[in-house]
Design a protein around this motif. Structure first.
Motif, PDB file in Angstrom:
ATOM      1  N   GLU A   3       0.848  -1.180   0.000  1.00 17.77           N
ATOM      2  CA  GLU A   3       0.000   0.000   0.000  1.00 17.77           C
ATOM      3  C   GLU A   3       0.888   1.236   0.000  1.00 17.77           C
ATOM      4  O   GLU A   3       2.041   1.185   0.433  1.00 17.77           O
ATOM      5  CB  GLU A   3      -0.947  -0.022   1.203  1.00 17.77           C
ATOM      6  CG  GLU A   3      -2.005  -1.115   1.035  1.00 17.77           C
ATOM      7  CD  GLU A   3      -3.004  -1.191   2.183  1.00 17.77           C
ATOM      8  OE1 GLU A   3      -4.168  -1.512   1.909  1.00 17.77           O
ATOM      9  OE2 GLU A   3      -2.617  -0.936   3.336  1.00 17.77           O
ATOM     10  N   VAL A   4       0.335   2.324  -0.489  1.00 15.54           N
ATOM     11  CA  VAL A   4       1.070   3.580  -0.613  1.00 15.54           C
ATOM     12  C   VAL A   4       0.167   4.673  -0.047  1.00 15.54           C
ATOM     13  O   VAL A   4      -1.051   4.641  -0.264  1.00 15.54           O
ATOM     14  CB  VAL A   4       1.396   3.861  -2.102  1.00 15.54           C
ATOM     15  CG1 VAL A   4       2.055   5.224  -2.273  1.00 15.54           C
ATOM     16  CG2 VAL A   4       2.291   2.757  -2.675  1.00 15.54           C
ATOM     17  N   LEU A   5       0.766   5.625   0.666  1.00 17.11           N
ATOM     18  CA  LEU A   5      -0.027   6.727   1.218  1.00 17.11           C
ATOM     19  C   LEU A   5      -0.048   7.908   0.250  1.00 17.11           C
ATOM     20  O   LEU A   5       0.993   8.347  -0.237  1.00 17.11           O
ATOM     21  CB  LEU A   5       0.568   7.199   2.545  1.00 17.11           C
ATOM     22  CG  LEU A   5       0.701   6.159   3.654  1.00 17.11           C
ATOM     23  CD1 LEU A   5       1.313   6.795   4.904  1.00 17.11           C
ATOM     24  CD2 LEU A   5      -0.661   5.543   3.973  1.00 17.11           C
ATOM     25  N   ARG A  10      -4.165   8.792   2.932  1.00 17.53           N
ATOM     26  CA  ARG A  10      -4.943   7.545   2.818  1.00 17.53           C
ATOM     27  C   ARG A  10      -4.109   6.451   2.184  1.00 17.53           C
ATOM     28  O   ARG A  10      -3.220   6.717   1.382  1.00 17.53           O
ATOM     29  CB  ARG A  10      -6.162   7.778   1.907  1.00 17.53           C
ATOM     30  CG  ARG A  10      -7.335   8.438   2.576  1.00 17.53           C
ATOM     31  CD  ARG A  10      -8.541   8.398   1.640  1.00 17.53           C
ATOM     32  NE  ARG A  10      -8.752   7.060   1.048  1.00 17.53           N
ATOM     33  CZ  ARG A  10      -9.606   6.817   0.043  1.00 17.53           C
ATOM     34  NH1 ARG A  10     -10.293   7.806  -0.505  1.00 17.53           N
ATOM     35  NH2 ARG A  10      -9.757   5.582  -0.414  1.00 17.53           N
ATOM     36  N   ARG A  11      -4.460   5.202   2.512  1.00 17.95           N
ATOM     37  CA  ARG A  11      -3.773   4.061   1.904  1.00 17.95           C
ATOM     38  C   ARG A  11      -4.425   3.669   0.590  1.00 17.95           C
ATOM     39  O   ARG A  11      -5.648   3.581   0.520  1.00 17.95           O
ATOM     40  CB  ARG A  11      -3.861   2.845   2.839  1.00 17.95           C
ATOM     41  CG  ARG A  11      -2.918   2.873   4.012  1.00 17.95           C
ATOM     42  CD  ARG A  11      -3.188   1.662   4.924  1.00 17.95           C
ATOM     43  NE  ARG A  11      -2.246   1.673   6.033  1.00 17.95           N
ATOM     44  CZ  ARG A  11      -1.178   0.857   6.121  1.00 17.95           C
ATOM     45  NH1 ARG A  11      -0.953  -0.054   5.198  1.00 17.95           N
ATOM     46  NH2 ARG A  11      -0.365   0.949   7.146  1.00 17.95           N
ATOM     47  N   TYR A  12      -3.596   3.440  -0.431  1.00 13.57           N
ATOM     48  CA  TYR A  12      -4.085   2.925  -1.711  1.00 13.57           C
ATOM     49  C   TYR A  12      -3.287   1.678  -2.077  1.00 13.57           C
ATOM     50  O   TYR A  12      -2.072   1.630  -1.829  1.00 13.57           O
ATOM     51  CB  TYR A  12      -3.913   3.978  -2.822  1.00 13.57           C
ATOM     52  CG  TYR A  12      -4.800   5.187  -2.631  1.00 13.57           C
ATOM     53  CD1 TYR A  12      -6.134   5.167  -3.035  1.00 13.57           C
ATOM     54  CD2 TYR A  12      -4.308   6.341  -2.031  1.00 13.57           C
ATOM     55  CE1 TYR A  12      -6.952   6.275  -2.848  1.00 13.57           C
ATOM     56  CE2 TYR A  12      -5.121   7.455  -1.838  1.00 13.57           C
ATOM     57  CZ  TYR A  12      -6.446   7.408  -2.245  1.00 13.57           C
ATOM     58  OH  TYR A  12      -7.262   8.485  -2.054  1.00 13.57           O
ATOM     59  N   GLU A  22      -1.863   8.198   9.216  1.00 11.44           N
ATOM     60  CA  GLU A  22      -1.555   6.886   8.626  1.00 11.44           C
ATOM     61  C   GLU A  22      -0.042   6.703   8.551  1.00 11.44           C
ATOM     62  O   GLU A  22       0.694   7.636   8.253  1.00 11.44           O
ATOM     63  CB  GLU A  22      -2.127   6.785   7.209  1.00 11.44           C
ATOM     64  CG  GLU A  22      -3.554   6.272   7.135  1.00 11.44           C
ATOM     65  CD  GLU A  22      -3.715   4.806   7.546  1.00 11.44           C
ATOM     66  OE1 GLU A  22      -2.706   4.089   7.694  1.00 11.44           O
ATOM     67  OE2 GLU A  22      -4.873   4.383   7.720  1.00 11.44           O
ATOM     68  N   ARG A  23       0.385   5.480   8.777  1.00 10.06           N
ATOM     69  CA  ARG A  23       1.820   5.200   8.704  1.00 10.06           C
ATOM     70  C   ARG A  23       2.060   3.822   8.122  1.00 10.06           C
ATOM     71  O   ARG A  23       1.377   2.860   8.481  1.00 10.06           O
ATOM     72  CB  ARG A  23       2.436   5.260  10.104  1.00 10.06           C
ATOM     73  CG  ARG A  23       3.921   4.930  10.138  1.00 10.06           C
ATOM     74  CD  ARG A  23       4.471   4.978  11.550  1.00 10.06           C
ATOM     75  NE  ARG A  23       4.600   6.327  12.082  1.00 10.06           N
ATOM     76  CZ  ARG A  23       5.633   7.137  11.834  1.00 10.06           C
ATOM     77  NH1 ARG A  23       6.612   6.741  11.047  1.00 10.06           N
ATOM     78  NH2 ARG A  23       5.685   8.327  12.371  1.00 10.06           N
ATOM     79  N   ILE A  24       3.023   3.741   7.220  1.00 11.89           N
ATOM     80  CA  ILE A  24       3.481   2.441   6.723  1.00 11.89           C
ATOM     81  C   ILE A  24       4.869   2.211   7.301  1.00 11.89           C
ATOM     82  O   ILE A  24       5.812   2.954   7.021  1.00 11.89           O
ATOM     83  CB  ILE A  24       3.499   2.406   5.179  1.00 11.89           C
ATOM     84  CG1 ILE A  24       2.056   2.520   4.660  1.00 11.89           C
ATOM     85  CG2 ILE A  24       4.165   1.120   4.683  1.00 11.89           C
ATOM     86  CD1 ILE A  24       1.926   2.659   3.162  1.00 11.89           C
ATOM     87  N   GLU A  64       6.195  -3.433   8.112  1.00 17.20           N
ATOM     88  CA  GLU A  64       5.052  -3.912   7.302  1.00 17.20           C
ATOM     89  C   GLU A  64       5.553  -4.334   5.914  1.00 17.20           C
ATOM     90  O   GLU A  64       5.194  -5.402   5.400  1.00 17.20           O
ATOM     91  CB  GLU A  64       3.994  -2.803   7.152  1.00 17.20           C
ATOM     92  CG  GLU A  64       2.887  -3.169   6.169  1.00 17.20           C
ATOM     93  CD  GLU A  64       1.877  -2.045   5.896  1.00 17.20           C
ATOM     94  OE1 GLU A  64       1.658  -1.188   6.778  1.00 17.20           O
ATOM     95  OE2 GLU A  64       1.301  -2.037   4.778  1.00 17.20           O
TER      96      GLU A  64
END
Ligand SMILES: *Cc1c(COP(=O)(O)O)cnc(C)c1O
Length: 375
Positions: A299-301, A305-307, A343-345, A349
């Motif tokens: 996923e990418v922010l 938002r996550r996409y 939001e955080r990646i 993860e």
């Protein structure tokens, strides 16, 4: 260039976080143990020089690397910080390490002889760290009798100075590992015996995981790498252990285009739009270190938002599904590792998705990605 300028890819490294992580690790240390910051492999991809400077500001007093070239780069910046090359050295690499006034790892009498000869030629008296292989099964001498012999040889040599006895754990990151306890015990037994003979002998064993799990492993110094960068040595949430991730990997949405249901994105057509949607194209790919194994698996922010990353990642591009209605415009910032709003990646993860460890994710960010430092 500053980070508000749009770039195809950018790694932003918060050196303030590196400094705070080191201060946090230094606070944890038992007794008077010193913190050695491990900055090999260009500081795990974060930038060795900048991170070393931040680590020293945070309380590290020694820097460790794997290779002589890495020591030479550090010596050019830091005139009087103790450096340790932990890896195996060819004769010419040994010369380079000596020129960098580095301390040297030793586990063979033959290599100690070579070191003594070269040290005399250089007019130097390097400190040696005798490596005891207590179970890692990589570098080091396995036989404690030979290890003791090496320590005595270094102690009585006029060409080198006895510095330390050290070891490395194979399973410190496995919380229930009994093998960790066995290695610690094997090291402690020989270490305490040799320290009685040689009171100046320093002892070091712990990596980040050992430092955080077992105070009895701290001895005179710990060698922390991964935790310095705010990554969790156990592959879990670094914030739960009061570590701050220092690195963000950013790109941007270079183009946004409508896809009819059934239209595919990328090589091999591994993804087709299940319904009419908009696709964003990011000018970042495996040539930048965004591994192909993340195809349809990340996923990418964007805009907080996550996409989902859809289709096969190519060398220079990747695609994301922005959904049937989007307000995302070209040149909107995208974050592959790091935070946007709430939001955080986490790097952890990404590592889990790739079935690897956080170490490999940041080490793999390629030189094509410019590094920018902030605090
Ligand atoms: C890389 C390395 C370390 C640092 O390990 P982390 O798990 O990153 O803390 C310590 N000691 C040796 C010998 C190493 O090779």
């Amino acid at each position: 260039m500053s980070s508000d300028e749009v770039r195809r890819s950018l790694a932003v490294i918060d050196v303030g976080a590196v400094e705070r992580n080191c201060a946090r690790l230094a606070r944890e240390l038992e007794g008077s143990a010193a913190l050695c910051a491990v900055v090999k492999a260009d500081g795990y991809g974060h930038g060795a020089i900048e991170c070393a400077r931040a680590a020293l500001a945070g309380g590290a007093t020694v820097l460790a690397v794997a290779a002589a070239t890495e020591a030479a780069e550090l010596r050019a910046e830091f005139d009087d910080v103790p450096l340790l090359v932990m890896g195996a050295l060819t004769p010419s690499e040994l010369d380079l390490a000596l020129e960098a006034r580095s301390e040297i790892a030793v586990w063979r009498l033959r290599f100690l002889d070579l070191l003594e000869r070269r040290a005399r030629e250089h007019g130097l008296r390097p400190r040696v760290h005798v490596k005891y292989d207590t179970g890692m099964g990589r570098l080091g001498e396995r036989d404690p009798v030979v290890v003791a012999k090496l320590v005595r040889a270094a102690a009585t040599s006029d060409a080198v100075e006895l510095g330390a006895l050290w070891t490395h754990f194979a399973t410190a990151d496995e919380p229930d590992s009994a093998f960790f306890d066995q290695q610690l015990e094997a090291f402690r037994d020989l270490a305490l015996e040799l320290k009685e003979e040689h009171p100046g002998l320093l002892l070091h064993a712990a990596n980040s995981a050992a430092t955080l799990r077992e105070a009895a492993s701290h001895f005179d110094m710990v060698r922390c790498g991964i935790a310095v960068y705010g990554l969790d040595p156990f592959g879990e949430d670094p914030f739960a252990r009061d570590l701050e991730p220092a690195l963000e990997l950013r790109s941007n949405v270079a183009d946004v285009k409508p896809f009819d249901a059934g239209a595919s994105a990328g090589y091999g057509r591994t993804w087709s739009a299940p319904a009419d949607t908009w696709v964003g194209v990011l000018p970042i790919g495996y040539g930048d270190g965004v591994r192909r194994g993340l195809s349809n698996n990340a996923e990418v922010l964007v805009g907080g938002r996550r996409y989902p990353l859809v289709g096969t990642i190519s060398m220079d591009n990747a695609t994301i599904d922005l959904g049937p209605e989007t307000e995302v415009e070209p040149w909107t910032p995208a974050t592959l590792i790091g935070a946007q709003g709430s939001e955080r990646i986490l790097c952890e993860e990404v590592a889990r998705r790739l079935d690897t460890i956080n170490y490999e994710v940041t080490c793999g960010i390629s030189p094509r990605v410019p590094r920018e430092y902030k605090r």
